[in-house]
Motif scaffolding. Structure first.
Motif, mmCIF file in Angstrom:
data_model
loop_
_atom_site.group_PDB
_atom_site.id
_atom_site.type_symbol
_atom_site.label_atom_id
_atom_site.label_comp_id
_atom_site.label_asym_id
_atom_site.label_seq_id
_atom_site.Cartn_x
_atom_site.Cartn_y
_atom_site.Cartn_z
ATOM 1 N N UNK A 48 0.876 -1.162 0.000
ATOM 2 C CA UNK A 48 0.000 0.000 0.000
ATOM 3 C C UNK A 48 0.924 1.225 0.000
ATOM 4 N N UNK A 49 0.355 2.405 -0.095
ATOM 5 C CA UNK A 49 1.176 3.616 -0.164
ATOM 6 C C UNK A 49 2.084 3.763 1.054
ATOM 7 N N UNK A 50 1.532 3.543 2.246
ATOM 8 C CA UNK A 50 2.374 3.670 3.434
ATOM 9 C C UNK A 50 3.386 2.523 3.503
ATOM 10 N N UNK A 51 2.965 1.315 3.178
ATOM 11 C CA UNK A 51 3.891 0.176 3.147
ATOM 12 C C UNK A 51 5.027 0.423 2.160
ATOM 13 N N UNK A 52 4.715 1.089 1.051
ATOM 14 C CA UNK A 52 5.751 1.428 0.066
ATOM 15 C C UNK A 52 6.744 2.432 0.649
ATOM 16 N N UNK A 53 6.250 3.380 1.454
ATOM 17 C CA UNK A 53 7.175 4.316 2.111
ATOM 18 C C UNK A 53 8.104 3.571 3.069
ATOM 19 N N UNK A 54 7.535 2.646 3.839
ATOM 20 C CA UNK A 54 8.359 1.853 4.771
ATOM 21 C C UNK A 54 9.380 1.032 3.992
ATOM 22 N N UNK A 55 8.939 0.361 2.933
ATOM 23 C CA UNK A 55 9.858 -0.488 2.166
ATOM 24 C C UNK A 55 10.958 0.335 1.520
ATOM 25 N N UNK A 94 -6.872 7.406 1.568
ATOM 26 C CA UNK A 94 -6.738 7.579 0.118
ATOM 27 C C UNK A 94 -6.442 6.227 -0.546
ATOM 28 N N UNK A 95 -5.519 5.488 0.007
ATOM 29 C CA UNK A 95 -5.066 4.228 -0.582
ATOM 30 C C UNK A 95 -6.184 3.190 -0.701
#
Length: 117
Positions: A48-55, A94-95
């Motif tokens: 997800x968008x936040x998971x992508x930021x973490x990754x 949003x995601x």
């Protein structure tokens, strides 16, 4: 002048979300078979968008704790929120909407955040 590290994080997260097959909703990250996992898990392939930021932060730091801190700062930057918690909530909202408009909104949010750096 060197780019701030969170700009690298946002660019990396955008790259994950830009590929339709590596984006997901309702979970931070998933394996290729759709099994939920942590964004820092080597088996994670969809974010997800936040998971992508973490990754993306983990890709830079190789440290899960530091990755979450950087993701929080990047999330605050792209949303304009005063706290990581408020930023996460906005990003999740949003995601997790309708697939096509949600992904486009996330990409636009990342692009606007990058334009301000």
């Amino acid at each position: 002048m060197a780019k701030p590290i969170f700009k690298h994080v946002i660019e990396g997260a955008r790259a994950y979300v830009a590929v339709r097959g590596s984006w997901t909703r309702y979970t931070l990250a998933a394996t290729i078979r759709g099994r939920e996992c942590e964004p820092t898990d080597p088996k994670a392939k969809r974010f997800c968008a936040y998971g992508a930021l973490v990754r993306a932060a983990f890709d830079l730091t190789n440290d899960p704790i530091e990755a979450r801190q950087l993701a929080g700062k990047a999330a605050m930057w792209v949303t304009g929120s005063p706290t990581p918690e408020e930023a996460f909530e906005e990003i999740y909202t949003i995601n997790d909407g309708q697939p096509d408009p949600s992904r486009k909104a996330i990409l636009r949010m990342f692009d606007e955040g990058l334009a301000r750096v």
